[in-house]
Design a protein around this motif. Structure first.
Motif, PDB file in Angstrom:
ATOM      1  N   MET A  51      13.775  32.799   8.828  1.00 15.92           N
ATOM      2  CA  MET A  51      13.676  34.207   8.464  1.00 15.92           C
ATOM      3  C   MET A  51      12.977  34.300   7.108  1.00 15.92           C
ATOM      4  N   SER A  52      12.055  35.220   6.990  1.00 13.36           N
ATOM      5  CA  SER A  52      11.277  35.278   5.751  1.00 13.36           C
ATOM      6  C   SER A  52      11.679  36.422   4.834  1.00 13.36           C
ATOM      7  N   ASP A  53      12.613  37.282   5.259  1.00 13.61           N
ATOM      8  CA  ASP A  53      13.052  38.382   4.402  1.00 13.61           C
ATOM      9  C   ASP A  53      14.193  37.919   3.510  1.00 13.61           C
ATOM     10  N   ARG A  54      14.185  38.405   2.274  1.00 11.50           N
ATOM     11  CA  ARG A  54      15.208  37.970   1.315  1.00 11.50           C
ATOM     12  C   ARG A  54      15.640  39.099   0.406  1.00 11.50           C
ATOM     13  N   ILE A  55      16.901  39.045   0.035  1.00 17.19           N
ATOM     14  CA  ILE A  55      17.429  39.844  -1.060  1.00 17.19           C
ATOM     15  C   ILE A  55      17.853  38.844  -2.130  1.00 17.19           C
ATOM     16  N   MET A  56      17.403  39.075  -3.356  1.00 15.50           N
ATOM     17  CA  MET A  56      17.761  38.189  -4.463  1.00 15.50           C
ATOM     18  C   MET A  56      18.490  38.989  -5.539  1.00 15.50           C
ATOM     19  N   LEU A  57      19.577  38.421  -6.011  1.00 13.69           N
ATOM     20  CA  LEU A  57      20.339  38.986  -7.133  1.00 13.69           C
ATOM     21  C   LEU A  57      20.461  37.851  -8.139  1.00 13.69           C
ATOM     22  N   VAL A  82      21.921  34.654  -6.461  1.00 14.70           N
ATOM     23  CA  VAL A  82      22.155  34.664  -5.024  1.00 14.70           C
ATOM     24  C   VAL A  82      20.853  34.996  -4.312  1.00 14.70           C
ATOM     25  N   VAL A  83      20.579  34.269  -3.237  1.00 18.34           N
ATOM     26  CA  VAL A  83      19.463  34.582  -2.353  1.00 18.34           C
ATOM     27  C   VAL A  83      20.034  34.710  -0.951  1.00 18.34           C
ATOM     28  N   LEU A  84      19.814  35.872  -0.336  1.00 16.19           N
ATOM     29  CA  LEU A  84      20.265  36.114   1.025  1.00 16.19           C
ATOM     30  C   LEU A  84      19.057  36.165   1.949  1.00 16.19           C
ATOM     31  N   ASP A  85      19.105  35.441   3.045  1.00 24.89           N
ATOM     32  CA  ASP A  85      18.068  35.499   4.067  1.00 24.89           C
ATOM     33  C   ASP A  85      18.583  36.353   5.215  1.00 24.89           C
ATOM     34  N   LEU A  86      17.852  37.409   5.509  1.00 27.11           N
ATOM     35  CA  LEU A  86      18.242  38.322   6.582  1.00 27.11           C
ATOM     36  C   LEU A  86      17.039  39.140   7.004  1.00 27.11           C
ATOM     37  N   ASP A  87      17.166  39.807   8.134  1.00 24.98           N
ATOM     38  CA  ASP A  87      16.101  40.655   8.649  1.00 24.98           C
ATOM     39  C   ASP A  87      16.185  42.008   7.954  1.00 24.98           C
ATOM     40  N   LEU A  88      15.200  42.318   7.126  1.00 28.47           N
ATOM     41  CA  LEU A  88      15.175  43.590   6.410  1.00 28.47           C
ATOM     42  C   LEU A  88      14.387  44.667   7.159  1.00 28.47           C
ATOM     43  N   GLY A  89      13.877  44.323   8.335  1.00 25.42           N
ATOM     44  CA  GLY A  89      13.117  45.282   9.134  1.00 25.42           C
ATOM     45  C   GLY A  89      13.895  46.550   9.459  1.00 25.42           C
ATOM     46  N   PRO A  90      15.143  46.452   9.931  1.00 23.20           N
ATOM     47  CA  PRO A  90      15.892  47.675  10.232  1.00 23.20           C
ATOM     48  C   PRO A  90      16.027  48.604   9.017  1.00 23.20           C
ATOM     49  N   ALA A  91      16.285  48.063   7.858  1.00 23.05           N
ATOM     50  CA  ALA A  91      16.405  48.892   6.652  1.00 23.05           C
ATOM     51  C   ALA A  91      15.058  49.487   6.258  1.00 23.05           C
ATOM     52  N   ALA A  92      14.003  48.705   6.396  1.00 24.93           N
ATOM     53  CA  ALA A  92      12.671  49.209   6.040  1.00 24.93           C
ATOM     54  C   ALA A  92      12.276  50.374   6.950  1.00 24.93           C
ATOM     55  N   LEU A 145      31.751  31.907  -3.449  1.00 27.68           N
ATOM     56  CA  LEU A 145      30.729  32.935  -3.530  1.00 27.68           C
ATOM     57  C   LEU A 145      29.874  32.962  -2.262  1.00 27.68           C
ATOM     58  N   LEU A 146      29.587  31.788  -1.718  1.00 26.78           N
ATOM     59  CA  LEU A 146      28.856  31.718  -0.454  1.00 26.78           C
ATOM     60  C   LEU A 146      29.623  32.408   0.665  1.00 26.78           C
ATOM     61  N   ALA A 147      30.924  32.240   0.690  1.00 24.20           N
ATOM     62  CA  ALA A 147      31.747  32.890   1.721  1.00 24.20           C
ATOM     63  C   ALA A 147      31.616  34.407   1.632  1.00 24.20           C
ATOM     64  N   VAL A 148      31.553  34.941   0.422  1.00 18.80           N
ATOM     65  CA  VAL A 148      31.356  36.377   0.241  1.00 18.80           C
ATOM     66  C   VAL A 148      30.008  36.796   0.812  1.00 18.80           C
ATOM     67  N   CYS A 149      28.976  36.030   0.519  1.00 19.50           N
ATOM     68  CA  CYS A 149      27.631  36.357   0.995  1.00 19.50           C
ATOM     69  C   CYS A 149      27.544  36.312   2.519  1.00 19.50           C
ATOM     70  N   LEU A 150      28.155  35.316   3.110  1.00 18.92           N
ATOM     71  CA  LEU A 150      28.077  35.142   4.561  1.00 18.92           C
ATOM     72  C   LEU A 150      29.072  36.008   5.321  1.00 18.92           C
ATOM     73  N   ALA A 151      29.914  36.754   4.620  1.00 19.61           N
ATOM     74  CA  ALA A 151      30.848  37.655   5.293  1.00 19.61           C
ATOM     75  C   ALA A 151      30.108  38.784   6.002  1.00 19.61           C
ATOM     76  N   ASP A 152      28.918  39.111   5.542  1.00 19.21           N
ATOM     77  CA  ASP A 152      28.110  40.121   6.218  1.00 19.21           C
ATOM     78  C   ASP A 152      27.375  39.442   7.373  1.00 19.21           C
ATOM     79  N   PRO A 153      27.608  39.862   8.605  1.00 17.46           N
ATOM     80  CA  PRO A 153      27.014  39.177   9.764  1.00 17.46           C
ATOM     81  C   PRO A 153      25.498  39.255   9.826  1.00 17.46           C
ATOM     82  N   ARG A 154      24.886  40.132   9.048  1.00 18.94           N
ATOM     83  CA  ARG A 154      23.419  40.212   9.027  1.00 18.94           C
ATOM     84  C   ARG A 154      22.783  39.081   8.242  1.00 18.94           C
ATOM     85  N   VAL A 155      23.549  38.426   7.389  1.00 21.23           N
ATOM     86  CA  VAL A 155      23.015  37.355   6.543  1.00 21.23           C
ATOM     87  C   VAL A 155      22.972  36.060   7.353  1.00 21.23           C
ATOM     88  N   GLY A 156      21.768  35.523   7.534  1.00 19.51           N
ATOM     89  CA  GLY A 156      21.597  34.284   8.287  1.00 19.51           C
ATOM     90  C   GLY A 156      21.890  33.054   7.461  1.00 19.51           C
TER      91      GLY A 156
END
Length: 121
Positions: free
Chosen positions: A1-7, A33-43, A80-91
């Motif tokens: 997946m090439s979409d990312r959110i970075m904090l 934190v770097v999250l890999d997920l599909d940002l297409g739906p939000a866009a 902290l990783l567990a928090v990030c992966l709690a959202d099912p959209r995060v791959g």
């Protein structure tokens, strides 16, 4: 997946470490934190509910850093990783925990641990 959110550079005061003085006094920790997920739906929808709300994520991450102390920053990063992966959209997620005030008896800039986890499919 090439979409990312970075904090990056999220700073919070925690009481983590193996030494008693680290637990008593605490110190600042910095989290990236770097999250890999599909940002297409939000866009397409332009709706925050279709993405990971980074403000809410920051609150949950700070709660972990300021919460129950652990000995190792590896353990903190795992939580902290567990928090990030709690959202099912995060791959997958990558978390770096910086401990810039680590008790090292030499001049240094930073001590950090980076861990990456991928959601089991």
């Amino acid at each position: 997946m090439s979409d990312r959110i970075m904090l990056t550079g999220l700073r919070a005061h925690g009481r983590h470490g193996v030494y008693d003085f680290e637990r008593a006094q605490g110190q600042d920790f910095v989290v990236d934190v770097v999250l890999d997920l599909d940002l297409g739906p939000a866009a397409r929808s332009d709706d925050v509910t279709d993405t990971v709300h980074y403000g809410e994520l920051a609150e949950r991450l700070v709660a972990v850093v300021t919460g129950e102390p652990v000995n190792l920053i590896e353990t903190l990063a795992d939580r902290l990783l567990a928090v990030c992966l709690a959202d099912p959209r995060v791959g997958s997620a990558t978390v770096t925990v910086h401990k810039p005030e680590a008790p090292v008896p030499h001049t240094f800039t930073d001590v950090a641990v980076t861990m990456t986890r991928t959601r089991a499919r």
